[in-house]
Design a protein around this motif. Structure first.
Motif, PDB file in Angstrom:
ATOM      1  N   ALA A 156       0.000   1.090 -10.300  1.00 47.60           N
ATOM      2  CA  ALA A 156       1.212   1.886 -10.040  1.00 47.60           C
ATOM      3  C   ALA A 156       2.210   1.796 -11.190  1.00 47.60           C
ATOM      4  CB  ALA A 156       1.870   1.416  -8.750  1.00 47.60           C
ATOM      5  N   LYS A 158       3.730   5.668  -7.543  1.00 48.28           N
ATOM      6  CA  LYS A 158       2.927   6.344  -8.576  1.00 48.28           C
ATOM      7  C   LYS A 158       3.185   7.853  -8.528  1.00 48.28           C
ATOM      8  CE  LYS A 158      -0.234   6.442 -11.701  1.00 48.28           C
ATOM      9  NZ  LYS A 158       0.177   5.974 -13.004  1.00 48.28           N
ATOM     10  N   LYS A 169      -3.273  -3.390  -7.444  1.00 49.85           N
ATOM     11  CA  LYS A 169      -2.638  -2.142  -6.980  1.00 49.85           C
ATOM     12  C   LYS A 169      -1.310  -1.917  -7.692  1.00 49.85           C
ATOM     13  CE  LYS A 169      -4.656  -2.241  -2.380  1.00 49.85           C
ATOM     14  NZ  LYS A 169      -4.486  -2.846  -1.061  1.00 49.85           N
ATOM     15  N   ASP A 206       0.837  -1.215   0.000  1.00 48.60           N
ATOM     16  CA  ASP A 206       0.000   0.000   0.000  1.00 48.60           C
ATOM     17  C   ASP A 206       0.863   1.254   0.000  1.00 48.60           C
ATOM     18  OD1 ASP A 206      -2.381  -1.231  -0.206  1.00 48.60           O
ATOM     19  OD2 ASP A 206      -2.885  -1.149   1.930  1.00 48.60           O
ATOM     20  N   GLU A 207       1.855   1.267   0.871  1.00 47.42           N
ATOM     21  CA  GLU A 207       2.709   2.460   0.942  1.00 47.42           C
ATOM     22  C   GLU A 207       3.527   2.598  -0.349  1.00 47.42           C
ATOM     23  OE1 GLU A 207       5.474   2.476   4.243  1.00 47.42           O
ATOM     24  OE2 GLU A 207       6.332   4.394   3.552  1.00 47.42           O
ATOM     25  N   LYS A 237       1.464   3.863  -3.502  1.00 45.36           N
ATOM     26  CA  LYS A 237       1.107   5.287  -3.374  1.00 45.36           C
ATOM     27  C   LYS A 237       2.310   6.164  -3.729  1.00 45.36           C
ATOM     28  CE  LYS A 237      -0.568   7.903   0.297  1.00 45.36           C
ATOM     29  NZ  LYS A 237      -0.568   7.778   1.734  1.00 45.36           N
ATOM     30  N   ARG A 238       3.436   5.847  -3.129  1.00 41.73           N
ATOM     31  CA  ARG A 238       4.606   6.694  -3.338  1.00 41.73           C
ATOM     32  C   ARG A 238       5.210   6.488  -4.723  1.00 41.73           C
ATOM     33  NH1 ARG A 238       8.565   7.646   1.313  1.00 41.73           N
ATOM     34  NH2 ARG A 238       9.322   9.003  -0.351  1.00 41.73           N
TER      35      ARG A 238
END
Ligand code: B12
Ligand code: SF4
Length: 512
Positions: free
Chosen positions: A314, A287, A310, A280-281, A284-285
């Motif tokens: 990304a 992308k 996910k 998850d982390e 997010k970063r």
């Protein structure tokens, strides 16, 4: 001040260390050692000795050997560190080692050195086993101070009587961020190839950046050395460890900043993380801050749909998954792979449903364990795999130290002499074994080759149905003749696809 160490003059307080990577211009291990030694105040010079080419590895020329010799002679290092990852190029390492070892103490590290310290000590003064960062700093400190390195953990050496001493292994690093991020295009880096030595980091001009966000693998495949490395480290903590997302992103930002041609990222993690919080982390970063197409290695038992979705969002554009065989007997009894054919098919559906643009399945076929029946089972499995996909078909390498060797010997499929011969065989033969395997050895075994070629065809849209028609009737000389035409057609498509993919990478054609 000078003193004698193993018959050589050593300059006390010498802070220069030369590290050599063979046929590997990325050399993650060497780059981490560079960081560790720099952080301890040493002057590190890294030499990338020749480019990686697993299809046609080139032998060094006399001039290239001389360039390396002269470079080391000029550097007058405290020691030379050779990164001996694999057995494949032992022939070359040993050849150049013979001359340069006269110049300074020789230290070998890397996977091959970890698994075969006794053998490596025939060619080196010290072997550093397992992870090298902390050990190499301690060894450098001892050699430069003129004190005995004999109690240093992970070290192997010969005592005054020539007896091999193998010290205990220290715990594995718990904090993979500890030694920072591998440096690109910085520091003293030299590249020897094409009869020249250039002060450059070959990574800087590449299209792809190759890195690893973790160390270790939770599986125990017998043809791979991961489980053997795990055993060397036994009792030393958790084998599978992840870097922090922050550290990974910092490395990628450096790559983006420095590599002008960068278009794609390759993660060499043995199995890319499926830890939900980490993923998850990361996505997010990645992308937001990197936003480049990336490639991973994955596993049928670690293909969670949510994670893949996910990762896909990304920028995941390519997933390579080892399935190796469609035969449960080969996979379970010989290769010790726990997944079922059903698991493989489910994971292939996940990759297809998530629309990963390029999905490649790795197969290890036509080896001594193969029979017409097992090869047919592989064909049947690949016919059922969710499309589209590509196949990468290898042989079985019998990597030195891997568990498959005693299994094959016990079953009478190969002899110890042959295994030893292969381990010492010329580089060209060892690389050929990896890719083309037993084509010639099996040339009399027409049926295996028949099912092999049908398997190959299953990856091509528009051809796989024709393969199914031929498969229905089974092997016959007439079917073989028809299959030959199909294979030629497949080979043309394979080449076209290869160039299309390459062009897509260069032109940033992949949807990120
Ligand atoms: C990524 C990878 C690759 C990548 C890139 C390599 C790279 N970036 O350096 C590519 C695809 C290019 C590759 C190619 C090959 N690979 Co490869 N690769 C790996 C993998 C999965 C990870 C290596 C890695 O980066 N690890 C992370 C770094 C940080 O660790 P490290 O390299 O081990 O370095 C640490 C220690 O070993 C030590 N160390 C390393 N060098 C030195 C030097 C000194 C002086 C000291 C003191 C310590 C030291 O300290 C380092 C830091 O802790 C390993 C599996 C594994 N778990 O090691 C296989 C592995 C090393 N590869 C293997 C093989 C067979 C190959 C090929 C021969 C395949 C082929 N036929 O083409 C080629 C050879 C390439 C080459 N020139 O070395 C085998 C080797 C087994 C054996 N017994 O020979 C392994 C073990 C995988 C397996 N199937 O078992 N590989
Ligand atoms: S899953 Fe891959 S890296 Fe892990 S043990 Fe098996 S072959 Fe080696």
């Amino acid at each position: 001040m000078l003193y004698y160490q193993r018959g050589r003059v050593v300059n006390l307080n010498n802070k220069t260390i030369v590290l050599i990577a063979f046929y590997n211009t990325k050399a993650l291990g060497v780059r981490y050692l560079e960081n560790a030694l720099l952080s301890a105040g040493y002057d590190v010079r890294v030499v990338f000795f020749k480019a990686y080419n697993s299809l046609k590895p080139k032998y060094p020329t006399e001039l290239e050997l001389k360039l390396l010799y002269d470079f080391i002679k000029d550097a007058k290092p405290l020691f030379i560190g050779s990164s001996v990852m694999v057995s494949a190029y032992q022939e070359v390492v040993r050849k150049l080692n013979a001359d340069i070892r006269k110049l300074a103490p020789m230290v070998w590290g890397g996977v091959y050195a970890t698994l075969f310290p006794e053998k490596c000590l025939e060619f080196s003064d010290y072997v550093i086993r397992a992870e090298g960062e902390e050990t190499v700093i301690e060894l450098a400190a001892a050699l430069s101070a003129g004190t005995s390195p004999n109690d240093i953990k992970n070290l192997a050496y010969k005592d005054g009587d020539g007896k091999v001493i193998i010290n205990p292994i220290r715990p594995m690093l718990t904090d993979l961020d500890k030694f920072g991020i591998p440096r690109i295009g910085e520091g003293e880096k030299y590249y020897i190839d094409n009869d020249t030595i250039v002060k450059t980091d070959p990574q800087i001009s590449a299209f792809s950046y190759e890195m690893s966000a973790s160390r270790g693998c939770p599986f125990h495949c017998t043809y791979c050395c991961s489980v053997n490395i795990m055993r060397v480290n036994k009792g030393g903590g958790t084998y599978v460890r992840f870097r922090s997302v922050d550290n990974v992103i910092e490395e990628l930002k450096q790559a983006k900043r420095k590599m002008k041609k960068l278009v794609v990222v390759h993660f060499w993690d043995e199995i890319f993380s499926d830890d939900p919080a980490w993923v998850d982390e990361f996505v997010k970063r990645y992308k937001a801050e990197i936003n480049l197409p990336f490639e991973i290695w994955c596993h049928p038992l670690k293909t969670d749909p949510d994670t893949i979705r996910k990762l896909r969002k990304a920028g995941l554009y390519k997933a390579v998954m080892g399935i190796q065989s469609g035969s449960t007997a080969i996979r379970k009894d010989a290769f010790h792979r726990p997944e079922s054919n059903d698991d493989i098919l489910k994971s292939s559906r996940v990759l297809a449903d998530c629309r990963v643009p390029q999905v490649i399945y790795d197969l290890m076929v036509r080896h001594e364990f193969e029979t017409p029946e097992t090869m047919r089972e592989t064909y049947e499995l690949t016919q059922k795999i969710a499309r589209p996909f590509e196949l990468q078909m290898h042989g079985l390498d019998y990597l030195p130290g891997s568990d498959i060797i005693p299994i094959a010997i016990e079953r009478g499929l190969i002899t110890e002499e042959e295994v030893n011969r292969r381990m010492e065989a010329p580089m060209s033969e060892q690389f050929e074994k990896h890719w083309t395997a037993d084509k010639r050895a099996l040339s009399g075994r027409e049926e295996i080759n028949f099912w092999y070629d049908l398997t190959y065809i299953t990856q091509f849209e528009g051809l796989y149905k024709k393969a199914a028609q031929l498969a229905e009737k089974g092997y016959s000389p007439e079917a073989r003749a028809k299959l030959d035409k199909l294979v030629k057609n497949g080979q043309r498509r394979f080449k076209a696809r290869y160039w299309k993919n390459k062009a897509a990478i260069i032109l940033k054609g992949y949807p990120a």
